[in-house]
Design an enzyme around this catalytic site. Structure first.
Site, PDB file in Angstrom:
ATOM      1  N   PHE A 387      42.625  50.026  39.158  1.00  0.00           N
ATOM      2  CA  PHE A 387      41.987  48.703  39.083  1.00  0.00           C
ATOM      3  C   PHE A 387      41.840  48.151  37.668  1.00  0.00           C
ATOM      4  O   PHE A 387      40.843  47.472  37.356  1.00  0.00           O
ATOM      5  CB  PHE A 387      40.611  48.732  39.774  1.00  0.00           C
ATOM      6  CG  PHE A 387      40.615  49.496  41.069  1.00  0.00           C
ATOM      7  CD1 PHE A 387      41.517  49.165  42.064  1.00  0.00           C
ATOM      8  CD2 PHE A 387      39.760  50.553  41.283  1.00  0.00           C
ATOM      9  CE1 PHE A 387      41.565  49.877  43.255  1.00  0.00           C
ATOM     10  CE2 PHE A 387      39.786  51.270  42.460  1.00  0.00           C
ATOM     11  CZ  PHE A 387      40.696  50.938  43.458  1.00  0.00           C
ATOM     12  N   CYS A 388      42.804  48.423  36.804  1.00  0.00           N
ATOM     13  CA  CYS A 388      42.744  47.919  35.413  1.00  0.00           C
ATOM     14  C   CYS A 388      41.434  48.296  34.734  1.00  0.00           C
ATOM     15  O   CYS A 388      40.909  47.555  33.896  1.00  0.00           O
ATOM     16  CB  CYS A 388      42.943  46.402  35.364  1.00  0.00           C
ATOM     17  SG  CYS A 388      44.534  45.888  35.962  1.00  0.00           S
ATOM     18  N   ALA A 389      40.888  49.445  35.141  1.00  0.00           N
ATOM     19  CA  ALA A 389      39.687  49.969  34.491  1.00  0.00           C
ATOM     20  C   ALA A 389      39.882  51.482  34.441  1.00  0.00           C
ATOM     21  O   ALA A 389      39.084  52.248  34.963  1.00  0.00           O
ATOM     22  CB  ALA A 389      38.442  49.586  35.273  1.00  0.00           C
TER      23      ALA A 389
END
Ligand code: PLP
Length: 465
Positions: A387-389
């Site tokens: 999740f781009c985290a």
């Protein structure tokens, strides 16, 4: 102007004051049917709002009513250019009101949250110290280290909201003199947990730092009041706020923006450009903050769509939408808690405040496989991955930093750590039935397994034909 009045364009879909608190707002795609690999078709259940939310019907109708009147902004003598310019500036005012901006705050239309935060990073005064938790989305984690002369301190993942405030306090206490900026998310795009923004803002200001709020996930789920939260800037994206027309917002304090070089060099940002005798160019940039940082032809449809979404959410009664979302979230969490193989990811613990975003792993399953089966066999759209985290998800999964989060990784054996997660997210347009269907599908998959076989293609899990 009457032709594009939101009232005339959308009266049919605007909820009345007496509307049931539990009525979802009409969104595009609510009746779309999708095929199942196992045969037949079902109505698509969009449960990936945190990536991009469906357009509100109201936004679509407002944009459609305006579209024939579309014209250039800030650069045309014709009637439609003037009308479009008016609407663009009115949209700015609507967004300012939606965000509770202070009188001297500025609203700049950008492409997205990512663009807004990169814009802010580009205007940092020389030597700015930036403080950011390593739990942030990459959009708020990464722009600062590229800012010239800025020093970034990444703060380790706190395990409670109180720890977050204390960690920031300690970091700022030892900070060198000079400009300082704190960047924090309002609600996590992984866990949905709400961060203690007001307290973090108070801590920042106590130490003479400024604070920017990444409201990409908060704004669609909760009113954001820039003055009440006492944050210096807010950034969000239209496509997560039911207005998928390619625009975003950066709103807040004007001074750093006014003093910096324009984000983009080009038409609209200049007051005067002249040739000097020595052949070089003498450029006078706009001092108006919005003009200075909105070079090029602005995305008037995108800005107008965001304003339409702000109006729609306000008129629907944001508090009622929040209350309804809480009910759905309660049902979702209760349902998942009844499936022992499911582990819901959380940084702040079970009782933390959350919006309608939740990530989980399923014992014995690769998350990509699980998400693919939800889609192919049940017509339910969720997201899987990191999740781009990446740092946050790896902290939550207790995975090594160099382990790949491959979507096509084999299923984890029982007891093995998962390498990525599944995220379910929803919002103002989600009917109760989607949560019911989702819980039923998760239960069946866990109990009886997938009915189809899957293979990895370009790193993604897809049904084998
Ligand atoms: N911040 C958060 C918390 C997000 O969830 C996202 C997108 O998922 C972003 C920033 C970046 O938003 P965008 O891709 O619209 O720039």
């Amino acid at each position: 102007m009457t032709v594009i009045s939101p009232a005339t364009a959308t009266a049919a879909v605007t909820p009345s004051a007496e509307a049931d608190v539990c009525t979802p707002l009409p969104v595009l795609g609510r009746d779309v049917r999708v095929p199942l690999v196992t045969g037949g078709e079902v109505t698509y259940a969009a449960l990936d709002y945190a990536a991009s939310a469906p357009a509100l019907q109201r936004v679509w109708d407002d944009v459609a009513a305006y579209a024939p009147y579309y014209g250039s902004v800030h650069r045309g003598a014709g009637y439609l250019s003037q009308l479009s310019t008016d609407l663009f500036e009115q949209s700015r005012a609507t967004v300012a009101e939606f965000l509770g901006c202070r009188p001297d705050d500025e609203v700049i239309f950008t492409r997205s949250t990512t663009d807004s935060l990169n814009l802010l990073a580009s205007v940092l005064p020389a030597g700015t110290q930036v403080y950011v938790f390593d739990t942030e989305h990459h959009a708020s984690l990464l722009p600062w280290q590229r800012a010239e002369g800025a020093q970034v301190t990444w703060l380790a993942a706190p395990r409670t909201p109180e720890q977050a405030v204390a960690a920031l306090d300690v970091a700022l206490h030892g900070a060198p003199k000079g400009p300082k900026l704190v960047c924090v998310t309002g609600a996590s795009n992984v866990t949905g947990e709400v961060w203690p923004v007001r307290k973090l803002a108070a801590a920042a200001h106590r130490h003479g730092a400024r604070i920017v709020l990444d409201a990409a996930q908060l704004a669609p789920h909760h009113p954001v009041d820039i003055a009440a939260l006492d944050v210096d800037w807010v950034a969000f994206s239209g496509h997560k706020l039911y207005a998928p027309f390619g625009a975003g917002v950066l709103a807040g304090r004007p001074d750093w923006l006014r003093e910096a070089e324009p984000y983009l060099a080009g038409g609209g940002a200049t007051r005067k450009v002249a040739r000097r005798a020595d052949g070089t160019l003498d450029v006078e940039w706009h001092t108006s903050v919005a003009a200075r940082h909105e070079a090029g032809s602005p995305n008037v449809i995108g800005a107008y769509a965001i304003a339409a979404a702000c109006r729609a959410l306000t008129e629907a009664g944001f508090d009622r939408l929040v209350a309804r979302e809480r009910q759905l979230l309660g049902r979702l969490r209760e349902g998942l808690a009844g499936i022992p193989e499911v582990r819901v990811l959380s940084l702040f613990g079970e009782h933390s405040e959350r919006v309608g975003v939740l990530s989980f792993v399923v014992q014995g399953w690769n998350s990509s496989h699980f998400a693919a089966a939800l889609s192919a066999e049940y017509g339910i759209g969720v997201r899987d991955g990191l999740f781009c985290a990446h740092p946050l998800v790896r902290t939550l999964l207790d995975a090594e930093p160099d382990e790949p989060g491959a979507c096509g990784a084999p299923d984890a054996a029982p007891g093995e750590r998962a390498l990525n997660a599944i995220r379910v997210s929803f919002g103002a347009g989600t009917p109760d039935e989607h949560i019911t269907r989702f819980l039923a599908a998760v239960t069946t998959l866990v109990r009886t397994g997938a009915q189809w076989t899957y293979r990895t293609e370009n790193g993604r899990c897809v049904p084998a034909r």
